[in-house]
Design a protein around this motif. Sequence first.
Motif, PDB file in Angstrom:
ATOM      1  N   LEU A  44     -94.325  21.267 -93.099  1.00 49.31           N
ATOM      2  CA  LEU A  44     -94.562  21.340 -91.654  1.00 49.31           C
ATOM      3  C   LEU A  44     -96.051  21.357 -91.342  1.00 49.31           C
ATOM      4  CD1 LEU A  44     -93.672  21.674 -88.730  1.00 49.31           C
ATOM      5  CD2 LEU A  44     -93.417  24.140 -89.142  1.00 49.31           C
ATOM      6  N   ALA A  45     -96.811  22.160 -92.070  1.00 50.52           N
ATOM      7  CA  ALA A  45     -98.263  22.233 -91.847  1.00 50.52           C
ATOM      8  C   ALA A  45     -98.925  20.892 -92.129  1.00 50.52           C
ATOM      9  CB  ALA A  45     -98.870  23.323 -92.731  1.00 50.52           C
ATOM     10  N   GLY A  46     -98.491  20.215 -93.207  1.00 45.30           N
ATOM     11  CA  GLY A  46     -99.052  18.912 -93.542  1.00 45.30           C
ATOM     12  C   GLY A  46     -98.789  17.875 -92.457  1.00 45.30           C
ATOM     13  N   LEU A  47     -97.574  17.879 -91.921  1.00 42.15           N
ATOM     14  CA  LEU A  47     -97.242  16.948 -90.840  1.00 42.15           C
ATOM     15  C   LEU A  47     -98.077  17.217 -89.592  1.00 42.15           C
ATOM     16  CD1 LEU A  47     -93.338  16.834 -91.191  1.00 42.15           C
ATOM     17  CD2 LEU A  47     -94.973  15.016 -91.771  1.00 42.15           C
ATOM     18  N   LEU A  48     -98.267  18.494 -89.275  1.00 42.18           N
ATOM     19  CA  LEU A  48     -99.088  18.852 -88.119  1.00 42.18           C
ATOM     20  C   LEU A  48    -100.533  18.399 -88.317  1.00 42.18           C
ATOM     21  CD1 LEU A  48     -97.778  22.429 -87.216  1.00 42.18           C
ATOM     22  CD2 LEU A  48     -97.710  20.403 -85.752  1.00 42.18           C
ATOM     23  N   PHE A  49    -101.089  18.640 -89.507  1.00 41.67           N
ATOM     24  CA  PHE A  49    -102.466  18.226 -89.784  1.00 41.67           C
ATOM     25  C   PHE A  49    -102.614  16.703 -89.688  1.00 41.67           C
ATOM     26  CE2 PHE A  49    -103.166  22.321 -92.239  1.00 41.67           C
ATOM     27  CZ  PHE A  49    -104.085  22.824 -91.332  1.00 41.67           C
ATOM     28  N   ALA A 188     -96.564  28.556 -90.579  1.00 47.11           N
ATOM     29  CA  ALA A 188     -97.129  27.218 -90.767  1.00 47.11           C
ATOM     30  C   ALA A 188     -97.853  26.738 -89.519  1.00 47.11           C
ATOM     31  CB  ALA A 188     -96.016  26.240 -91.135  1.00 47.11           C
ATOM     32  N   VAL A 189     -97.254  26.991 -88.334  1.00 46.13           N
ATOM     33  CA  VAL A 189     -97.883  26.578 -87.069  1.00 46.13           C
ATOM     34  C   VAL A 189     -99.181  27.343 -86.847  1.00 46.13           C
ATOM     35  CG1 VAL A 189     -97.629  26.550 -84.559  1.00 46.13           C
ATOM     36  CG2 VAL A 189     -95.719  25.852 -86.012  1.00 46.13           C
ATOM     37  N   LEU A 190     -99.170  28.650 -87.129  1.00 45.25           N
ATOM     38  CA  LEU A 190    -100.376  29.454 -86.968  1.00 45.25           C
ATOM     39  C   LEU A 190    -101.495  28.984 -87.908  1.00 45.25           C
ATOM     40  CD1 LEU A 190     -98.890  33.060 -86.607  1.00 45.25           C
ATOM     41  CD2 LEU A 190     -99.987  31.682 -84.825  1.00 45.25           C
TER      42      LEU A 190
END
Length: 358
Positions: A44-49, A188-190
Amino acid sequence: MNKYAVQLAFAYMGVIIGGGFASGQEILQFFTGYGMASIAGTVLAGLLFAFLGMQIARISTTSQAQSHKDVLCLLFGRRAGAVMDILLTFFLFGVGVAMLAAAGSLFKQQFGFSPVVGSVFMTVLVVLTLCLNVKRIIDLVSLATPLLMALVLVITTYSLFTSNADLDQLLTLSQGQETVAPHWALGAVLYASFNIAVGFPMLAVISGRSRDIKTTSRGGALGGVGLGLLILLLNVSLFSNLNQLHGAELPTLMLASRLSPVVGILMTVSITCMIYSTAVGMFFAFSARFSSPETGRFRVLSLSSCTIGLVLSFVGFTTLVGSVYPLLGYLGLLLIAAVLVNWFRGRSMAAGVVNDIA
């Protein structure tokens, strides 16, 4: 792929990674403590980045942004953008100061030197770098990232083959780890919100100096994918060795030193490089907010801000992180929301044009 896109990706990754990532502490608190769910968190963090990197690069190139203020005004409007600019500029400086303090802490822990020595050493490096032209800054900042990627790959492989704990034991240990949020997705969002606020200013400035939207967008997306991969690998290596990391302030360094004293030294160098790249990114974006890069005024401002930052860094790394980083995370959430709104508006306008043509 275009060489500039790869350099931009590495620079984006280098600024965001910083000392906290390389040491492993951030990954433990934001991901590893959630057990097997931490895998989903890293994805999730990778997709957001990747998404945020691509969108920020696109907006910056389209508007030919000279500083992060130009992009903020586009995202939030003139008045709200000015307020966000003041807040972000303040926090940029704060993170830069924290990196100078981090260098002092690292030198004290690893070499037994006074923290002043490490902070002064890092300040001199940052000032000398900022006196170079922008292309050289991109080159230097992006150089640190491949070294860390190689070390993380080596440590992950070693950790998986030498882990002496079964899955049930590791899951039990992960439940005792301190985490930043009650759910892995929120963690992950934070993590993404805090770090995108750190990486946004330099990514905006670098992308704004190019007219090739496709290249900068690819660079932003590639950097995000690379970040996601690094987070995943480091998380796996830490999780598989949780039984040996209790109380470790620098867990990645502990794993590296166990593998080999030489690898331990290389990891120390890598953490120093990550601190350096983040410090350069923060002070570069801060100075670029008030003056054009590669000018005499920019160099004077860089020297002045770094000198003031050096004095403030003596407050201590832990104190600075505890006061600056949480507030920056909230600012990052606002930034993510604004980027999403801009993306939806762009898609809606494009759909409207298609309908009109039809």
